[in-house]
Design a protein around this motif. Structure first.
Motif, PDB file in Angstrom:
ATOM      1  N   GLU A 265       0.755  -1.044   0.078  1.00 20.24           N
ATOM      2  CA  GLU A 265      -0.055   0.090  -0.164  1.00 20.24           C
ATOM      3  C   GLU A 265       0.474   1.394  -0.285  1.00 20.24           C
ATOM      4  O   GLU A 265       0.505   2.274  -0.111  1.00 20.24           O
ATOM      5  CB  GLU A 265      -1.236   0.022   1.388  1.00 20.24           C
ATOM      6  CG  GLU A 265       0.171   0.485   3.033  1.00 20.24           C
ATOM      7  CD  GLU A 265       0.326  -0.893   3.315  1.00 20.24           C
ATOM      8  OE1 GLU A 265       0.882  -0.947   4.343  1.00 20.24           O
ATOM      9  OE2 GLU A 265       0.404  -2.053   2.420  1.00 20.24           O
ATOM     10  N   ARG A 266       1.998   1.066   0.001  1.00 18.92           N
ATOM     11  CA  ARG A 266       2.915   2.102   0.045  1.00 18.92           C
ATOM     12  C   ARG A 266       3.222   2.703  -1.049  1.00 18.92           C
ATOM     13  O   ARG A 266       4.191   4.139  -0.698  1.00 18.92           O
ATOM     14  CB  ARG A 266       4.694   2.081   0.739  1.00 18.92           C
ATOM     15  CG  ARG A 266       3.967   1.427   2.597  1.00 18.92           C
ATOM     16  CD  ARG A 266       5.257   0.761   2.877  1.00 18.92           C
ATOM     17  NE  ARG A 266       6.213   0.009   2.560  1.00 18.92           N
ATOM     18  CZ  ARG A 266       7.082  -0.682   2.683  1.00 18.92           C
ATOM     19  NH1 ARG A 266       8.266  -0.410   3.626  1.00 18.92           N
ATOM     20  NH2 ARG A 266       6.993  -1.857   1.779  1.00 18.92           N
ATOM     21  N   TYR A 267       2.872   1.901  -2.062  1.00 17.61           N
ATOM     22  CA  TYR A 267       3.731   1.726  -3.367  1.00 17.61           C
ATOM     23  C   TYR A 267       2.576   2.032  -4.434  1.00 17.61           C
ATOM     24  O   TYR A 267       1.352   2.602  -4.201  1.00 17.61           O
ATOM     25  CB  TYR A 267       4.095   0.840  -3.835  1.00 17.61           C
ATOM     26  CG  TYR A 267       5.678   0.674  -3.501  1.00 17.61           C
ATOM     27  CD1 TYR A 267       6.891   1.030  -4.115  1.00 17.61           C
ATOM     28  CD2 TYR A 267       5.652  -0.702  -2.085  1.00 17.61           C
ATOM     29  CE1 TYR A 267       7.949   0.097  -2.757  1.00 17.61           C
ATOM     30  CE2 TYR A 267       6.692  -0.918  -1.686  1.00 17.61           C
ATOM     31  CZ  TYR A 267       7.197  -0.221  -2.055  1.00 17.61           C
ATOM     32  OH  TYR A 267       9.274  -0.973  -1.111  1.00 17.61           O
ATOM     33  N   LEU A 268       2.403   3.260  -5.506  1.00 13.17           N
ATOM     34  CA  LEU A 268       2.021   3.877  -6.496  1.00 13.17           C
ATOM     35  C   LEU A 268       0.704   5.073  -5.775  1.00 13.17           C
ATOM     36  O   LEU A 268       0.045   4.942  -6.074  1.00 13.17           O
ATOM     37  CB  LEU A 268       1.237   2.180  -7.607  1.00 13.17           C
ATOM     38  CG  LEU A 268       2.392   1.331  -7.466  1.00 13.17           C
ATOM     39  CD1 LEU A 268       1.087   0.262  -8.016  1.00 13.17           C
ATOM     40  CD2 LEU A 268       2.586   1.814  -9.027  1.00 13.17           C
ATOM     41  N   VAL A 269       1.349   5.097  -4.723  1.00 12.40           N
ATOM     42  CA  VAL A 269       0.711   6.703  -4.217  1.00 12.40           C
ATOM     43  C   VAL A 269       1.199   7.804  -5.283  1.00 12.40           C
ATOM     44  O   VAL A 269       2.176   8.399  -5.291  1.00 12.40           O
ATOM     45  CB  VAL A 269       0.785   7.047  -2.626  1.00 12.40           C
ATOM     46  CG1 VAL A 269      -0.017   7.509  -2.329  1.00 12.40           C
ATOM     47  CG2 VAL A 269       0.328   5.204  -2.359  1.00 12.40           C
ATOM     48  N   PRO A 270       0.030   8.742  -5.159  1.00 13.37           N
ATOM     49  CA  PRO A 270       0.381   9.151  -6.494  1.00 13.37           C
ATOM     50  C   PRO A 270       0.805  11.023  -5.924  1.00 13.37           C
ATOM     51  O   PRO A 270       0.473  11.288  -4.470  1.00 13.37           O
ATOM     52  CB  PRO A 270      -0.471  10.120  -7.566  1.00 13.37           C
ATOM     53  CG  PRO A 270      -2.213   8.881  -7.089  1.00 13.37           C
ATOM     54  CD  PRO A 270      -1.050   8.177  -6.105  1.00 13.37           C
ATOM     55  N   LYS A 271       1.849  11.618  -5.929  1.00 14.94           N
ATOM     56  CA  LYS A 271       1.713  12.571  -5.302  1.00 14.94           C
ATOM     57  C   LYS A 271       0.797  14.179  -6.333  1.00 14.94           C
ATOM     58  O   LYS A 271       0.378  15.117  -5.199  1.00 14.94           O
ATOM     59  CB  LYS A 271       3.454  13.452  -5.750  1.00 14.94           C
ATOM     60  CG  LYS A 271       4.795  12.712  -5.495  1.00 14.94           C
ATOM     61  CD  LYS A 271       5.922  13.346  -5.982  1.00 14.94           C
ATOM     62  CE  LYS A 271       7.539  12.599  -4.878  1.00 14.94           C
ATOM     63  NZ  LYS A 271       8.759  13.640  -5.631  1.00 14.94           N
ATOM     64  N   ARG A 272       0.475  13.474  -6.751  1.00 12.44           N
ATOM     65  CA  ARG A 272      -0.721  14.333  -7.429  1.00 12.44           C
ATOM     66  C   ARG A 272      -1.487  13.923  -7.927  1.00 12.44           C
ATOM     67  O   ARG A 272      -1.904  13.186  -8.801  1.00 12.44           O
ATOM     68  CB  ARG A 272       0.036  15.767  -8.725  1.00 12.44           C
ATOM     69  CG  ARG A 272       1.157  16.586  -7.749  1.00 12.44           C
ATOM     70  CD  ARG A 272       1.512  17.380  -8.832  1.00 12.44           C
ATOM     71  NE  ARG A 272       0.464  18.460  -9.289  1.00 12.44           N
ATOM     72  CZ  ARG A 272       0.711  19.383 -10.325  1.00 12.44           C
ATOM     73  NH1 ARG A 272       1.969  19.518 -11.165  1.00 12.44           N
ATOM     74  NH2 ARG A 272      -1.100  19.986 -10.296  1.00 12.44           N
TER      75      ARG A 272
END
Length: 211
Positions: A174-181
């Motif tokens: 869940e830490r990955y593929l979290v967009p900055k925008r």
């Protein structure tokens, strides 16, 4: 005619990816792979018994046409991790084709689609992947970013690459593929820009399972 570029030469510029494919072959049931935009990277064949390589580059076509050279390169350059013994007689096939228009391969026949540093291939080539098969992609040209939005795909591992070493991360995804925008996390934006979106925790690549 000049000598073809070799995997040994190419590997000197991109690094040795044999440990990555050794780790994938050990952790997942991967026997057949389709490498889209492969150029001359033979790394998958050090760990996967049947690999079809696809590229339009004439230098890649010359390299793969020399079967003796390909075999010699695999013997000389294959150095997978000890946990995954070398494939004794890998099947290597090359297709000079535009994979965005489809390739000469049976549908639902592949365990793994490889799409690294190339134009998005998933939509054009998803039909070649067996149910429950895997897509290995990175954010270059937006492939992994598009895959992350596809409800038919589930992230099952992130590929970390540090100090020349590859590591499969299968916990805490869940830490990955979290967009900055978050506003950029849409297919239209990704296709329009032609590149992946920025993530709060980037990785070298991502492994998705086809549901």
């Amino acid at each position: 005619m000049p000598s073809p570029v070799t995997w040994t030469q190419y590997r000197a510029t991109i690094g040795d990816r044999t440990p990555l494919f050794a780790a994938l072959a050990e952790a997942f049931e991967i026997h057949r792979a389709l490498y889209l935009g492969s150029y001359v990277d033979l790394a998958p064949s050090t760990a996967i018994e049947d690999v079809t390589y696809v590229d339009l580059d004439r230098r890649a076509a010359r390299f793969f046409a020399d079967e003796d050279l390909v075999r010699a390169e695999l013997v000389r350059g294959g150095s997978p991790a000890p946990a995954a013994p070398p494939v004794p007689a890998p099947r290597v096939r090359f297709l000079a084709a535009d994979f965005t228009q489809g390739v000469d391969a049976p549908q639902a026949s592949m365990d793994l689609l490889i799409s690294l540093f190339t134009v998005p291939a998933w939509e054009a080539c998803r039909r070649y992947l067996r149910p429950g098969g895997y897509l290995l992609a990175n954010a270059s040209h937006g492939e992994a970013s598009l895959a992350a939005l596809d409800p038919a795909l589930t992230l099952v591992a992130a590929v970390e690459h540090r100090d020349g070493r590859y590591r499969l991360v299968r916990e805490g995804l869940e830490r990955y593929l979290v967009p900055k925008r978050p506003e950029h996390a849409n297919a239209e934006h990704i296709r329009a820009t032609g590149r992946g979106i920025a993530y709060t925790r980037p990785a070298f690549g991502y492994l998705f399972r086809s549901d």
